[in-house]
Design a protein around this motif. Structure first.
Motif, short mmCIF file in Angstrom:
data_model
loop_
_atom_site.label_atom_id
_atom_site.label_comp_id
_atom_site.label_asym_id
_atom_site.label_seq_id
_atom_site.Cartn_x
_atom_site.Cartn_y
_atom_site.Cartn_z
N LYS A 1 -13.91 4.71 3.58
CA LYS A 1 -14.88 5.07 4.17
C LYS A 1 -15.91 5.77 3.24
O LYS A 1 -17.33 5.93 3.71
CB LYS A 1 -14.47 5.87 5.40
CG LYS A 1 -15.73 6.22 6.59
CD LYS A 1 -14.84 7.05 7.60
CE LYS A 1 -15.97 7.19 8.64
NZ LYS A 1 -15.38 7.79 9.85
N ASP A 2 -15.69 6.64 2.66
CA ASP A 2 -16.22 7.66 1.64
C ASP A 2 -17.03 6.77 0.53
O ASP A 2 -17.43 7.40 -0.36
CB ASP A 2 -15.64 8.85 1.25
CG ASP A 2 -14.33 8.47 0.14
OD1 ASP A 2 -14.14 7.50 0.14
OD2 ASP A 2 -13.87 9.56 -0.19
N GLY A 3 -16.78 5.43 0.49
CA GLY A 3 -17.10 4.62 -0.55
C GLY A 3 -16.22 4.64 -1.89
O GLY A 3 -16.67 3.94 -2.98
N SER A 4 -15.11 5.29 -1.86
CA SER A 4 -14.29 5.50 -3.03
C SER A 4 -13.16 4.56 -3.16
O SER A 4 -12.83 4.01 -2.21
CB SER A 4 -13.52 6.92 -2.99
OG SER A 4 -12.79 6.93 -1.99
N PHE A 5 -12.75 4.19 -4.50
CA PHE A 5 -12.06 3.39 -5.06
C PHE A 5 -11.04 3.77 -6.22
O PHE A 5 -11.55 4.57 -6.78
CB PHE A 5 -12.45 1.92 -5.02
CG PHE A 5 -13.37 1.63 -6.09
CD1 PHE A 5 -12.96 1.34 -7.37
CD2 PHE A 5 -14.65 1.80 -5.95
CE1 PHE A 5 -14.13 1.06 -8.60
CE2 PHE A 5 -15.93 1.57 -6.89
CZ PHE A 5 -14.95 1.20 -8.17
N ARG A 6 -10.02 3.17 -6.38
CA ARG A 6 -9.22 3.59 -7.52
C ARG A 6 -8.44 2.24 -7.87
O ARG A 6 -7.80 1.67 -7.14
CB ARG A 6 -8.49 4.66 -7.31
CG ARG A 6 -7.74 5.34 -8.57
CD ARG A 6 -6.92 6.50 -8.00
NE ARG A 6 -7.62 7.67 -7.33
CZ ARG A 6 -8.09 8.79 -7.87
NH1 ARG A 6 -8.01 8.75 -9.34
NH2 ARG A 6 -8.67 9.45 -7.40
N PHE A 7 -8.22 2.22 -9.16
CA PHE A 7 -7.50 1.11 -9.91
C PHE A 7 -6.23 2.07 -10.73
O PHE A 7 -6.68 2.84 -11.61
CB PHE A 7 -8.00 0.28 -10.79
CG PHE A 7 -8.83 -0.67 -10.17
CD1 PHE A 7 -8.34 -1.67 -9.38
CD2 PHE A 7 -10.26 -0.60 -9.99
CE1 PHE A 7 -8.85 -2.65 -8.68
CE2 PHE A 7 -10.87 -1.59 -9.26
CZ PHE A 7 -10.45 -2.59 -8.52
N ALA A 8 -5.13 1.99 -10.41
CA ALA A 8 -4.15 2.58 -11.49
C ALA A 8 -3.92 1.62 -12.52
O ALA A 8 -3.85 0.43 -12.61
CB ALA A 8 -2.67 2.73 -10.57
#
Length: 609
Positions: free
Chosen positions: A552-559
């Protein structure tokens, strides 16, 4: 009979010298009057039978003080200091210093303060009296203060204290007036009735239509002050604990909660679980939602005298009281806490902070750490050399009411009207704690405030408890980002609006588990965060592929569990969402340190239609 009601309520210092000391035979009858709080009789007795001990002169000094005769009170302690040098204590000096200020003997007060520092070392109030003496003219100037003040129409020979707003256009207060059914027990110490709760309609300094509240608010002893919450359906009231006795053989005060039934009756009362028969909990103030109680107490473990505490209502009931800390509380008395509706100011009274003398009304504002530690004394005319306390302000911070005994010769405590002449100015404050997953604050964390264009506006570092704070002026949407060595980044979004000044945002940082890519998607035209954007990451060296969607806050992450420090990687990143133009990025990266690699620093992660 004139005396300071608030001091009787505190029950903290009055008997400091008398509880465990030997009283000479000729003083014993005088002591009985004093312990019964019949101070005028105690004065007559002690003046007739001159004390022959330091304890006797102290008792006479306290009797004068509680009868509104500060000029005589400090002279009794001066006598102890001069004639009983070997028995004189630090507290004798403290009281001489304080009572001389109440008598407007400011030069004498400075002499006592210097003597106190010379003999006993550092003391916050003594230091302030000496160092801030140059502010006395400004504090005493009635024409330049934040407020103007004048007596209300209640002013009479009664005791009226603790004003509090009940509803729009109505004020409640505690009073000794006998306008209704008398209590079954007489208050022999004052010759007046025990306190009961009354209400009045408000028209500036005119308080009309005075009536006693519902009989369910009345007991046989002191009732009030009182505070209301939940649009008037919940109340907290201070009452005498009829089955309790403190070390001086007096009945302390406790707090009780009432709830109005669907039929409009106050028929459900319960005691604050932290009441105790050996000390007082009093001067309750409830926040509008009824979930936090501020109060004053002389419970063990405080700073000395009466301190201000708060307790939160949780699923388990009222939490263990938390002391407001050393910036608010001193070794003397802090009483009558009131929180403004927006939570931007804590109003209270103290005789342990620098002021004009006696109890002074003080205003505590939040610092950028979210702590009420910026203390201001509004000076005259709200404050005077005697006791001024219990200030409450309307939600718009335009006017209010407070209690004073400045008319000591008139044998009363009066409610005064205060008008705000210099409008309060506030910054917006975002504060919170950066914690690990166990809930422990992380010191020396870097926290930054980012606007909706991903511009870094402010950067700060958490203190030893993990606390941070930002002070700013503009409303809008902001991102809080926190980083600390050994932890992954934490972030959250906060939206600030014109009707709120104080915001709390705690951030949790998970312990570091490896390398990662971190980014945040933006709508390039609307300049807002984008949710549900598909992001596909491909390692071009081995064709390894993984996908995720933005939050929702536009964030994403790849481990990046299979990636290593010091090695070069060739990467393709594809971002896409229905209705927007797809973007593809190809780049190379070498990880030089542990932690997340923030893609927004090298890529324009915004989509347009």
């Amino acid at each position: 009979m004139n005396y300071s009601v608030v001091k009787i309520f505190c029950l903290s210092l009055v008997f400091l010298f008398l509880g465990n000391t030997k009283i000479h035979a000729q003083d014993s009858k005088c002591t009985e009057f004093f312990r019964a709080m019949e101070y005028e009789k105690a004065i007559i007795c002690l003046e007739k039978n001159q004390p022959t001990s330091a304890e006797g002169w102290r008792m006479l000094g306290e009797a004068y003080r509680l009868s509104g005769q500060a000029s005589k009170a400090f002279r009794m302690y001066d006598r102890v200091l001069k004639n009983y040098d070997e028995e004189a204590t630090q507290t004798d000096l403290l009281k001489a210093m304080i009572y001389s200020r109440m008598a407007r003997q400011y030069g004498k007060s400075m002499e006592y303060a210097q003597l106190l520092l010379d003999q006993y070392g550092n003391n916050r109030l003594a230091n302030d009296i000496i160092e801030l003496d140059s502010l006395m003219d400004e504090l005493s100037d009635r024409k330049t203060g934040i407020f103007s003040a004048s007596p209300t129409s209640l002013a009479d020979d009664q005791i009226d204290i603790g004003p509090m707003f009940m509803s729009e256009g109505e004020l409640v207060f505690a009073s000794s007036r006998r306008k209704a059914q008398l209590k079954r027990v007489e208050n022999t110490s004052t010759g007046l009735g025990f306190l009961d709760v009354f209400k009045a309609t408000i028209d500036g300094k005119n308080l009309d239509n005075i009536t006693r509240l519902n009989e369910n608010f009345q007991t046989d002893y002191h009732d009030g002050p009182v505070s209301f919450a939940k649009e008037g359906s919940m109340t907290a009231i201070s009452r005498t604990l009829e089955n309790g006795y403190n070390a001086q053989g007096q009945m302390p005060l406790g707090i009780f909660f009432g709830n109005k039934s669907e039929y409009g009756e106050w028929d459900s009362w319960e005691a604050f679980p932290h009441n105790d028969p050996t000390y007082s909990c009093t001067h309750p103030f409830l926040t509008d939602d009824g979930k936090r109680l501020y109060f004053s107490s002389n419970m063990p473990g405080g700073s000395g005298g009466s301190d201000i505490y708060y307790s939160d209502y949780t699923a388990e009931g009222w939490s263990k009281p938390e002391n407001m800390g050393s910036r608010i509380n001193t070794s003397f008395d802090e009483v009558f806490p009131v929180m403004t509706q927006r939570g931007d100011m804590l109003l209270f009274a103290s005789d342990g902070h620098f002021g004009l003398g006696g109890l002074d009304v003080l205003i505590a504002r939040k610092s950028s750490l979210g702590i009420y530690d910026i203390i201001d004394n509004p000076g005259a005319p709200v404050n005077s050399p005697l006791d001024d306390y219990g200030l409450v302000l309307d939600p718009m911070l335009e006017y209010g009411y407070f209690t004073t005994n400045r008319q000591a010769s008139k044998n009363r405590e009066d409610i005064y009207y205060a008008k705000v002449e210099v409008p309060f100015e506030f910054s917006k404050i975002i504060s919170g704690i950066v914690r690990d997953t166990a809930g422990i604050g992380i010191p020396n964390s870097d926290v930054q405030l980012v606007d909706s264009f991903l511009n870094v506006l402010m950067i700060t570092t958490t203190d030893e408890k993990g606390r941070y704070g930002f002070e700013l002026q503009e409303n809008g949407r902001y991102i809080l980002e926190a980083r600390a060595a050994g932890y992954n980044e934490g972030n959250n979004v906060i939206v600030m609006n014109p009707r709120q000044l104080n915001y709390t945002m705690n951030l949790t940082l998970p312990e570091f588990e490896g390398l990662s890519f971190f980014g945040r998607m933006m709508d390039g035209e609307a300049r807002r965060f984008m949710e549900d954007v598909k992001i596909t990451l491909t390692n071009l060296d081995n064709s390894d592929m993984q996908s995720t969607f933005s939050k929702k806050d536009g964030s994403f992450r790849f481990a990046l569990d299979q990636y290593n420090l010091g090695q070069l990687y060739n990467i393709r990143l594809v971002v896409e969402k229905t209705g927007y133009q797809k973007k593809t990025f190809e780049f190379s990266v070498t990880f030089t340190e542990n932690g997340p690699f923030v893609l927004n620093k090298v890529l324009n992660l915004s989509l347009t239609k």
